[in-house]
Write an enzyme that holds these catalytic residues in place. Structure first.
Site, PDB file in Angstrom:
ATOM      1  N   ASP A 233       0.869  -1.171   0.000  1.00 30.51           N
ATOM      2  CA  ASP A 233       0.000   0.000   0.000  1.00 30.51           C
ATOM      3  C   ASP A 233       0.914   1.232   0.000  1.00 30.51           C
ATOM      4  OD1 ASP A 233      -2.121   1.722   0.014  1.00 30.51           O
ATOM      5  OD2 ASP A 233      -3.169   0.785   1.683  1.00 30.51           O
TER       6      ASP A 233
HETATM    7  C1  NOJ Z   1      -3.883   3.990   0.112  1.00 27.75           C
HETATM    8  C2  NOJ Z   1      -5.082   3.114   0.266  1.00 27.75           C
HETATM    9  O1  NOJ Z   1      -5.020   2.428   1.496  1.00 27.75           O
HETATM   10  C3  NOJ Z   1      -5.243   2.089  -0.845  1.00 27.75           C
HETATM   11  O2  NOJ Z   1      -6.475   1.455  -0.702  1.00 27.75           O
HETATM   12  C4  NOJ Z   1      -5.109   2.744  -2.182  1.00 27.75           C
HETATM   13  O3  NOJ Z   1      -5.277   1.786  -3.192  1.00 27.75           O
HETATM   14  C5  NOJ Z   1      -3.744   3.415  -2.272  1.00 27.75           C
HETATM   15  N1  NOJ Z   1      -3.634   4.424  -1.241  1.00 27.75           N
HETATM   16  C6  NOJ Z   1      -3.511   4.080  -3.630  1.00 27.75           C
HETATM   17  O4  NOJ Z   1      -4.292   5.187  -3.757  1.00 27.75           O
END
Ligand code: NOJ
Length: 735
Positions: A293
């Site tokens: 993430d």
């Molecule tokens: C953080 C989020 O937790 C995740 O769900 C997302 O896909 C990513 N950022 C990218 O934006």
């Protein structure tokens, strides 16, 4: 030269270069589409330098970004050898430009994989996933994912960071809106549907995009509903509750997985060898890749398991995390870690292989560029809007309908009151990609069309979503007094749920409850129409309302279905995929809790101990009666197959859809099992007077067995129960 012209010349050049550079008469194996993917992967891998390999394992950003937490990279600084980019564009132009750099101006010409958060639509925004789950219609969810894939892939996106399949049982957690509710089985079924919808039938041919199962794993257990925090997840609960949707997604062929932010009982999801390597890659044999993430590798420092970025990179990578999303840890340290022997060449190659495999499977080497098209060709096509509307209609849940107030048939004057009535943007919900408030049909617009010529609508704003301004109350009261029925539209703003959007209470702000009290005092029947990204605390609003329709955040086409349910044109068929607690203090409360030591004690002294609306609850405008379930054999042996059938009759005067939920329970087992667990569901339309036979085909190893804390399945001799509605049948396994 324009990019499109350059791209045309580029393709020609590639062909010529291939002829010259690779020995005169044939393409390198990796460029030969006729060869098997694995052969192409190996051929390409052995040509790559260490630096080229490391770059494939990184993801940067590209384009304008309006997510406050993510900053885009300057276009000029992006190396053509980069593995992936998060693409914030709405048209292919910028993507193609960068792709040209990768394909034509780098030594090996490896195409870039462009990703984006397409959670419930790209431009044609469908209901939030939590709402979708209440439709109990996985086929429709799959269709909606297909619509999203088409719009996305035509706009230059190859890979979505979805579906989110974190089982979530705490409405305070903002991300409860992004998943499919509290039940592991429901999440597993919807996960497979979404993966199939996103990835299509043929990966190498559009429109399709790679799916990403997230956030692996246990993120939904965030303590107190706060985001990014520690999660306490025992191995038993990991296997019982959090892993099943992921296993289903892997079986459905999801190409990628995203590691989570949370620290799972001391070992963060992004540096967890057990979940990433042992379970995902070895046992489930997932051969795509795992992306971190955003910032999750860096965050290992805050979580206290890495002293610096180099150590964070080492821990994540060796645990099995293949691609670094915007941490700038792998690009900075991985090559050194390999040179120092701390990361093996074997592990490096394994990760690169996984990334390349996905690119080959998606056909990117053959079709690196996205053809340009007009917005009209891509977005908001009538057939796509129809899918969004149907899904919105099936997601809405009629929670209460005292004295059959609904449908509204006789009222001539309808007062529409509240901050949500004319709001358009907030119906989109969080993670609405490139959705625009201007595309949205408000509740008021829907009601106007629905009741045109039948009833007169009046409107009052009443109050804001929050704050203390009561100056609109007087107008609301006078509008209510002059009406036969009041439609009170309350709810949450779009950004009150989603990432980093926790709330300490799931009640609506006090100002909205005050408005409801003022309006109710007029003595007119109130239909409460609720839009939210989470279950709500309704214990004070419920007594004020004769009817309650949970509309969720329905996306671009919520107005017409909400109005259609109110008028009776649509018979509501949504059923809750998440429990509505009586009050926030009951959290965590969910239907499939383990058995209690004293089921009749341990109650709250100050509030009820049962939820206001339980999992599966949802009313409609007809009635269904269930017969006695009939089982094909009451005793069985391992390997047998069993069928349980139940007749369901639509005993009302309207056609309606019923969802039959099949639960299992094992009252005595070597470990304490949940009181009941969903194992199968089916939704079907039954005409007035029609009887339908619903069937649950039981495979005991799959449906009655349980897992231990290391994921081993076991099936014990003894009694099991199959529960359907308020009926149950006993099955006995004999050795
Ligand atoms: C953080 C989020 O937790 C995740 O769900 C997302 O896909 C990513 N950022 C990218 O934006």
């Amino acid at each position: 030269m324009k990019t499109t012209e350059k791209i045309g010349c580029g393709l020609l050049l590639t062909a010529l270069l291939a002829f010259d550079v690779w020995g005169g008469d044939r393409l390198p194996a990796y460029k030969d589409a006729q060869r098997p993917v694995e052969e192409r992967v190996e051929d390409l891998l052995q040509r790559m330098t260490l630096e080229e390999k490391v770059l494939q394992l990184n993801q940067y950003t590209l384009g304008r970004n309006d997510n406050v937490n993510n900053m885009a990279d300057p276009v000029g600084d992006i190396p053509g050898e980069i593995g992936s980019l998060i693409y914030f564009g709405t048209s292919p132009e910028l993507r193609n430009r960068l792709q040209y750099r990768a394909v034509e101006e780098t030594r090996l010409g490896i195409p870039i994989l462009f990703a984006f958060d397409v959670i419930h639509g790209f431009r044609t925004i469908c209901p939030i996933p939590l709402a979708q789950a209440c439709s109990w219609n996985p086929e429709l969810v799959k269709k909606a994912a297909g619509v999203a894939a088409r719009e996305s892939s035509m706009s230059g996106v190859d890979w979505t960071f979805a579906p989110m399949i974190d089982v979530a049982r705490d409405g305070r957690w903002g991300r409860v809106s992004e998943g499919y509710g509290e039940d592991p089985y429901a999440n597993a079924v919807y996960c497979a549907a979404a993966v199939q919808g996103f990835q299509g039938d043929n990966l190498a041919e559009g429109p399709r995009m790679a799916a990403c199962l997230k956030h692996y794993v246990g993120y939904g257990a965030s303590e107190g509903g706060r985001d990014y925090v520690y999660t306490e997840v025992s191995r038993q609960t990991l296997w019982d509750t959090y892993l099943p949707p992921y296993e289903s997604g892997v079986e459905a062929g999801a190409l990628t997985v995203m590691s989570s932010f949370n620290d799972i009982s001391g070992v963060p999801g992004s540096a967890n060898p057990y979940t990433l390597t042992e379970v995902l890659k070895k046992r489930w044999k997932h051969d795509g890749f795992v992306v971190s993430d955003w910032g999750a590798i860096q965050q290992l420092r805050s979580q206290g398991v890495a002293a610096d970025c180099a150590e964070a990179a080492l821990k994540s990578f060796n645990a099995g995390l293949d691609m670094d999303m915007m941490n700038r840890c792998y690009d900075a340290h991985l090559a050194d870690l390999v040179r120092a022997g701390k990361v093996s060449q074997e592990r490096l190659d394994d990760a690169v292989r996984r990334v390349l495999r996905v690119k080959f499977r998606l056909g990117l080497f053959e079709h690196p560029y996205t053809p340009e098209s007009t917005e009209e060709e891509r977005f908001l096509r009538p057939e796509d809007l129809a899918v969004a509307e149907q899904l919105a209609a099936e997601s809405m849940v009629l929670l209460k309908n005292e004295h059959n107030l609904l449908p509204i048939e006789k009222a001539r004057r309808i007062a529409v009151i509240g901050p949500m009535a004319k709001s358009r943007f907030h119906l989109l919900g969080s993670w609405a990609a490139h959705g625009s408030g201007e595309d949205v049909e408000s509740i008021f617009m829907g009601l106007e069309r629905e009741f045109a010529g039948r009833a007169e609508l009046s409107y009052a704003f009443g109050c804001g979503f929050d704050g203390e301004d009561t100056t609109g109350f007087a107008e609301a009261v006078s509008v209510a007094r002059a009406a036969d029925v009041v439609v009170l539209c309350l709810g949450e703003k779009a950004n009150w749920s989603g990432e980093n959007a926790s709330r300490s209470t799931i009640a609506l702000p006090a100002i909205q409850e005050r408005l409801a009290r003022e309006v109710a005092q007029c003595g007119k029947p109130v239909v409460l129409l609720l839009t939210s990204g989470r279950p709500l605390e309704l214990c004070r609003l419920e007594p004020l309302s004769a009817a309650i329709l949970q509309v969720w955040q329905p996306g671009v086409r919520g107005g017409a279905p909400a109005a259609g349910i109110l008028s009776g044109r649509i018979n509501p068929s949504g059923r809750l995929a998440i429990t509505f607690p009586y009050a926030t203090g009951q959290i965590p409360i969910y239907y499939n809790h383990r058995q209690s030591a004293r089921p009749h004690q341990g109650k709250y002294q100050d509030i009820p101990s049962t939820p206001l609306y339980e999992f599966g609850h949802g009313l409609c405008y007809t009635t269904f009666s269930y017969g006695e379930p009939v089982v094909s054999c009451e005793t069985f042996r391992r390997g047998d197959r069993i069928t349980v059938e139940v007749d369901v009759t639509n005993t009302g005067s309207r056609d309606g859809a019923e969802t039959v939920f099949w639960f299992v329970s094992d009252p005595v087992c070597r470990i304490s099992r949940p009181v009941k667990e969903l194992r199968h569901f089916e939704k079907r339309l039954l005409r007035s007077g029609e009887t339908g036979r619903f069937r649950f085909e039981i495979n005991p190893e799959r449906d009655l067995a349980f897992v231990d804390e290391d994921g081993n399945r076991f099936l014990e001799p003894g009694d099991y129960y199959i529960l359907v509605k308020d009926r149950k049948v006993k099955l006995t396994l004999v050795e």
